[in-house]
Every structure is written in structure tokens, then in C-alpha cells.
Design a protein around this motif. Structure first.
Motif, PDB file in Angstrom:
ATOM      1  N   GLY A 138       1.170  -1.548  -0.272  1.00 17.54           N
ATOM      2  CA  GLY A 138       0.357  -0.064  -0.083  1.00 17.54           C
ATOM      3  C   GLY A 138       0.952   1.178   0.076  1.00 17.54           C
ATOM      4  N   ALA A 139       1.838   1.523   0.302  1.00 16.43           N
ATOM      5  CA  ALA A 139       2.918   2.353   0.074  1.00 16.43           C
ATOM      6  C   ALA A 139       2.660   3.163  -0.578  1.00 16.43           C
ATOM      7  N   VAL A 140       2.722   4.426  -1.545  1.00 16.09           N
ATOM      8  CA  VAL A 140       3.006   5.289  -2.387  1.00 16.09           C
ATOM      9  C   VAL A 140       3.725   5.965  -2.394  1.00 16.09           C
ATOM     10  N   ASP A 141       3.667   7.074  -1.562  1.00 15.44           N
ATOM     11  CA  ASP A 141       5.576   8.323  -1.086  1.00 15.44           C
ATOM     12  C   ASP A 141       6.448   7.343  -0.823  1.00 15.44           C
ATOM     13  N   MET A 142       7.170   6.972  -0.738  1.00 18.05           N
ATOM     14  CA  MET A 142       7.988   7.079  -0.834  1.00 18.05           C
ATOM     15  C   MET A 142       9.932   7.425  -0.998  1.00 18.05           C
ATOM     16  N   VAL A 143      10.585   7.028   0.012  1.00 15.96           N
ATOM     17  CA  VAL A 143      12.257   7.864  -0.073  1.00 15.96           C
ATOM     18  C   VAL A 143      13.392   6.990  -0.330  1.00 15.96           C
ATOM     19  N   VAL A 144      13.926   6.712  -0.810  1.00 16.61           N
ATOM     20  CA  VAL A 144      15.266   6.379  -0.788  1.00 16.61           C
ATOM     21  C   VAL A 144      16.530   6.995  -1.331  1.00 16.61           C
ATOM     22  N   PRO A 145      17.319   6.561   0.141  1.00 22.21           N
ATOM     23  CA  PRO A 145      18.300   7.180   0.182  1.00 22.21           C
ATOM     24  C   PRO A 145      20.031   6.657  -0.709  1.00 22.21           C
ATOM     25  N   GLY A 146      20.958   7.244  -1.405  1.00 23.46           N
ATOM     26  CA  GLY A 146      21.987   6.997  -1.833  1.00 23.46           C
ATOM     27  C   GLY A 146      23.070   6.604  -0.787  1.00 23.46           C
ATOM     28  N   GLN A 147      24.545   6.744  -0.454  1.00 24.28           N
ATOM     29  CA  GLN A 147      25.440   6.492   0.469  1.00 24.28           C
ATOM     30  C   GLN A 147      26.386   7.194   0.197  1.00 24.28           C
ATOM     31  N   PHE A 148      26.301   8.084   2.065  1.00 19.62           N
ATOM     32  CA  PHE A 148      27.344   9.038   1.977  1.00 19.62           C
ATOM     33  C   PHE A 148      28.671   8.698   1.621  1.00 19.62           C
ATOM     34  N   PRO A 149      29.973   9.576   1.208  1.00 15.97           N
ATOM     35  CA  PRO A 149      30.993   8.954   0.899  1.00 15.97           C
ATOM     36  C   PRO A 149      32.191   8.624   2.383  1.00 15.97           C
ATOM     37  N   VAL A 150      31.736   7.310   1.893  1.00 16.11           N
ATOM     38  CA  VAL A 150      31.923   6.895   3.678  1.00 16.11           C
ATOM     39  C   VAL A 150      33.300   6.775   3.055  1.00 16.11           C
ATOM     40  N   GLY A 151      34.806   7.286   2.248  1.00 12.06           N
ATOM     41  CA  GLY A 151      35.595   7.207   2.245  1.00 12.06           C
ATOM     42  C   GLY A 151      36.182   8.483   3.055  1.00 12.06           C
ATOM     43  N   CYS A 152      35.651   9.203   3.355  1.00 14.80           N
ATOM     44  CA  CYS A 152      35.606  10.222   3.768  1.00 14.80           C
ATOM     45  C   CYS A 152      36.038  10.094   6.358  1.00 14.80           C
ATOM     46  N   SER A 153      34.920   8.875   6.140  1.00 15.56           N
ATOM     47  CA  SER A 153      34.953   8.656   7.880  1.00 15.56           C
ATOM     48  C   SER A 153      36.126   8.287   8.122  1.00 15.56           C
ATOM     49  N   ALA A 154      36.583   9.062   9.625  1.00 18.12           N
ATOM     50  CA  ALA A 154      37.288   8.762  10.352  1.00 18.12           C
ATOM     51  C   ALA A 154      37.679   6.769  10.008  1.00 18.12           C
ATOM     52  N   VAL A 155      37.040   6.327  10.112  1.00 18.07           N
ATOM     53  CA  VAL A 155      36.871   4.878  10.810  1.00 18.07           C
ATOM     54  C   VAL A 155      37.441   4.074   9.033  1.00 18.07           C
ATOM     55  N   PHE A 156      37.301   4.509   7.901  1.00 14.98           N
ATOM     56  CA  PHE A 156      38.153   4.235   7.178  1.00 14.98           C
ATOM     57  C   PHE A 156      39.587   4.925   6.188  1.00 14.98           C
ATOM     58  N   LEU A 157      39.511   5.797   6.951  1.00 15.67           N
ATOM     59  CA  LEU A 157      41.012   6.791   7.193  1.00 15.67           C
ATOM     60  C   LEU A 157      41.971   5.651   8.091  1.00 15.67           C
ATOM     61  N   THR A 158      41.345   5.667   8.549  1.00 17.24           N
ATOM     62  CA  THR A 158      41.884   5.125  10.141  1.00 17.24           C
ATOM     63  C   THR A 158      42.578   3.592   9.897  1.00 17.24           C
ATOM     64  N   LEU A 159      41.458   2.432   9.786  1.00  9.06           N
ATOM     65  CA  LEU A 159      41.879   1.497   8.725  1.00  9.06           C
ATOM     66  C   LEU A 159      42.152   0.822   8.115  1.00  9.06           C
ATOM     67  N   LEU A 160      41.740   1.641   7.070  1.00  7.13           N
ATOM     68  CA  LEU A 160      42.330   1.122   5.801  1.00  7.13           C
ATOM     69  C   LEU A 160      43.130   2.370   4.437  1.00  7.13           C
ATOM     70  N   HIS A 161      44.267   2.862   5.833  1.00  5.41           N
ATOM     71  CA  HIS A 161      44.774   4.380   5.422  1.00  5.41           C
ATOM     72  C   HIS A 161      45.492   3.863   4.395  1.00  5.41           C
ATOM     73  N   SER A 162      46.717   4.588   3.176  1.00  3.39           N
ATOM     74  CA  SER A 162      47.109   3.950   2.170  1.00  3.39           C
ATOM     75  C   SER A 162      48.158   4.174   2.796  1.00  3.39           C
ATOM     76  N   PRO A 163      49.929   4.406   2.547  1.00  7.64           N
ATOM     77  CA  PRO A 163      50.762   4.946   2.116  1.00  7.64           C
ATOM     78  C   PRO A 163      51.225   5.586   0.779  1.00  7.64           C
ATOM     79  N   ASN A 164      49.918   5.682  -0.002  1.00  7.21           N
ATOM     80  CA  ASN A 164      50.552   6.499  -1.512  1.00  7.21           C
ATOM     81  C   ASN A 164      49.707   7.883  -1.485  1.00  7.21           C
ATOM     82  N   LYS A 165      49.938   8.587  -1.515  1.00  2.40           N
ATOM     83  CA  LYS A 165      49.458   9.727  -1.644  1.00  2.40           C
ATOM     84  C   LYS A 165      48.567   9.979  -2.211  1.00  2.40           C
ATOM     85  N   SER A 166      48.486   9.489  -3.507  1.00  2.00           N
ATOM     86  CA  SER A 166      47.511   9.860  -4.942  1.00  2.00           C
ATOM     87  C   SER A 166      46.211   9.002  -4.641  1.00  2.00           C
TER      88      SER A 166
END
Length: 364
Positions: free
Chosen positions: A208-236
Motif C-alpha cells: 500500500g505504500a505510495v510515497d517513498m524516499v530511497v537514499p543513496g550512500q554517504f562518502p564513506v571514504g571520508c569517514s574516520a573509520v576508513f581513514l584509520t583502518l584502510l589508510h594508504s601510504p600512497n598519497k595519490s
């Protein structure tokens, strides 16, 4: 002169329709930690005990509520705009009298795919909850029995309701990325993850739903978790803002795939209004120029955490011994490493409502 006055009154009336609360009489939300208002906490929160403690909830509620932030989430701001009360978690009202203004089914750690998929990939033990999207849909069907009895009654009620499906899918990728899977490996999962979201939309429309909002993703590559746990020595590997380019590109890939599926659903269900909420586009300015928007603490360093370059420490995460919180969360974008502060959620919410980042527009 009378014609001019009439024209002005018409314009004012049109503007009031755009911004006036009360268009929807109820909101039903499905999702994960970005919108959970207490289900995970009520389930015990064994995998994430810090959420039970201050400073979670300190800014607005002054005590922990099960929200993964210092205050309100976007779902709270959405409810406020439409003049509705904050959504109670399903587990708090499932056995009580029906709540006519809406219910929240979101659970911290929830995935779009069922847990069995991740156990088959040997990633299952990392999951924080088994209350995936399909479980939440089951909760909705159980609740529906108390809200309406006949099909006509349900259709009339749900036509006046707003359904939010997500953000979903983020955890389907975040847990595997931290586990060590590559971008290439997870790109192959995107059709299955988006497929699970599309199936949920179909089920809700059939209910019965008619009006729906479906969100996409945040830029998770900017999160402190990713920047800490998935850091790269490559500046590029980093963009000029300091975010991890490959991961942000991956989440944009998910969003593009999702948008294509939503268009197919619009063609399949022409009577439904399926709105895409661009979380990525609405939030990315915060990471590029945070000080321009008043976030003087920056965007990449978490307000609450246990130290390190981005104030994220897996052994002393927010709410646990060894972590501390900044004095002014409103100056920070990142709250605890992966979730945003109330101020950042408010910023994104306003852009979704008034900034053109919901398509078609939510307020119309």
C-alpha cells in the motif's frame, strides 16, 4: 491592483504548500545506524555497547537513546518538518497500542542482504545484528495488522504516509571492506545489494505504500573509520579533501546502480512516487570546505574517540573507556568515526528538503 493582490496571494499559498508540515500523517522508516532510534539498544546492543553511554545523545536528549550521534538524526528532522513526533522504535511499541503517526524499524548494523549471505562468505561473525531489511519488513507486516484491517482502509492510510527505505546497503560493504575485501570484489555484490533494496520497495508498494524516499550512500571514504583502518601510504589514494578516492568512487557506483533500478521501479509502478535522496551530493561540501559551513573542527577527525590522527581508535571507540568527546560537537562533521554529528545531519537534511538533493522533490 486587485489582480496583483490575487497573484501575490496565490504565490504565498504555493510557498506555504512547499514548506508547511502536515502533508503526511505517518512515517515508516527502514534502515541501519543512520536512522535507528532505539531498536538496537532495546535488543541489547551487545556488539556495540558504547551506544548505551554518554556522550551519545548528550546534545539534544541529554541521555543515550540508541541514536548513533550526539543528538538528532535525519529521520528526526524529517519528522519535525512534517509536524510529526519522533518515530518510536518498533521494539518499544510492538506489543502496545497502535502508533498512528509512524514507527521506526531501523537497526544499527542492519544489512540489505540477509545474514546467511555473509556467513557463506565467512564474514558473518563481523555482523552486529541479524535484523536485516527482510526482518524489518516482517516487523512492518506484523504492525500493519494493528493499523488497518481492510485493503481499502490500508490503502487510504498508507497514501497519507511516507516510507523511507534506507539508507540501506552501507553495512553490506563496510563490514567486508574492513574485513579486507577489495573494491573489485565488492563491485560484484552491488547488483545483489541493490536488488534486495528494490525487492523491499516492491513489497512495500504491494502493501500500500505510495510515497517513498530511497537514499543513496554517504562518502564513506571520508569517514574516520576508513581513514584509520584502510589508510594508504600512497598519497595519490587521497583526494584534495583527504578522503580515500577509491572507496568514495565505489559508493558512487552503488548510487548510480540504485538510481537505475529506481527508474525501472517508477516505470513498473507509475502510481507510486519514488524519490531518490542524494546523501552523497548533499554531504560532500562538508568534506571539501567544512569551515565555510561553520564546522571549524573539520570533517575528517571524529569529535568522539580514543585518539590517533583522526581520533578513531578501535580499542577505545566513542562511549567506551579511553574515549573522550570534543567540547563543541556542532563544530565537527564526524561524530564517532562513521556517524555524523547532529549539526551535520541537520545540514544534510536541509539540503534534501530545500537544496534540490531529493528527486523528485520531497516537498512539492
Amino acid at each position: 491592483m486587485k489582480i496583483l493582490v490575487f497573484f501575490l496571494l496565490c504565490c504565498l499559498s504555493s510557498k506555504s504548500v512547499l514548506s508547511s508540515p502536515g502533508r503526511y500523517e505517518a512515517i515508516f522508516n527502514f534502515g541501519n545506524s543512520l536512522s535507528d532510534t532505539g531498536n538496537f539498544l532495546l535488543s541489547g546492543a551487545l556488539a556495540f555497547p558504547g551506544i548505551k553511554n554518554l556522550p551519545y545523545g548528550e546534545t539534544f536528549f541529554h541521555h543515550p537513546t540508541g541514536r548513533c550521534s550526539n543528538g538528532r538524526l535525519m529521520i528526526d528532522f524529517i519528522a519535525e518538518v512534517f509536524g510529526l513526533p519522533f518515530l518510536p522504535p518498533y521494539l518499544a511499541v510492538a506489543k502496545g497500542p497502535p502508533v498512528r503517526t509512524g514507527v521506526n524499524f531501523a537497526v544499527v548494523g542492519a544489512t540489505a542482504l540477509d545474514p546467511s549471505f555473509f556467513y557463506a562468505q565467512k564474514i558473518g561473525p563481523l555482523l552486529w545484528t541479524n535484523d536485516s531489511l527482510s526482518v524489518q519488513l516482517g516487523w512492518f507486516k506484523n504492525l500493519k495488522k494493528s493499523l488497518c484491517t481492510t485493503k481499502q482502509e490500508c490503502d487510504d492510510y498508507f497514501k497519507k504516509s511516507l516510507f523511507l527505505v534506507g539508507e540501506m546497503g552501507g553495512n553490506d560493504y563496510i563490514f567486508p571492506f574492513i574485513f579486507g575485501l577489495s573494491v573489485k570484489q565488492l563491485r560484484a555484490w552491488v547488483p545483489q545489494v541493490v536488488g534486495a533494496i528494490a525487492r523491499a520497495i516492491r513489497i512495500l508498494i504491494e502493501e500500500g505504500a505510495v510515497d517513498m524516499v530511497v537514499p543513496g550512500q554517504f562518502p564513506v571514504g571520508c569517514s574516520a573509520v576508513f581513514l584509520t583502518l584502510l589508510h594508504s601510504p600512497n598519497k595519490s589514494a587521497y583526494d584534495p579533501s583527504g578522503c580515500l578516492k577509491a572507496y568514495n568512487a565505489f559508493f558512487e557506483y552503488h548510487d548510480n546502480y540504485l538510481k537505475q533500478e529506481l527508474q525501472k521501479l517508477r516505470e513498473e509502478y507509475s502510481h507510486a512516487r519514488i524519490m531518490y535522496a542524494d546523501y552523497y551530493g548533499a554531504s560532500i561540501p562538508l568534506y571539501r570546505t567544512p569551515k565555510h559551513y561553520g564546522f571549524y573542527g573539520g570533517a575528517l577527525r571524529a569529535c568522539c574517540g580514543g585518539g590517533g590522527p583522526y581520533n578513531y581508535n578501535n580499542s577505545a571507540s566513542c562511549g567506551n573507556p579511553g574515549s573522550t568527546a570534543c567540547e563543541d560537537p556542532s563544530a565537527f562533521v564526524d561524530w564517532d568515526g562513521i556517524h555524523l554529528t547532529e549539526a551535520a545531519y541537520h545540514f544534510v537534511s536541509k539540503r534534501l528538503f530545500y537544496g534540490g538533493f531529493t528527486s523528485p522533490p520531497l516537498l512539492s
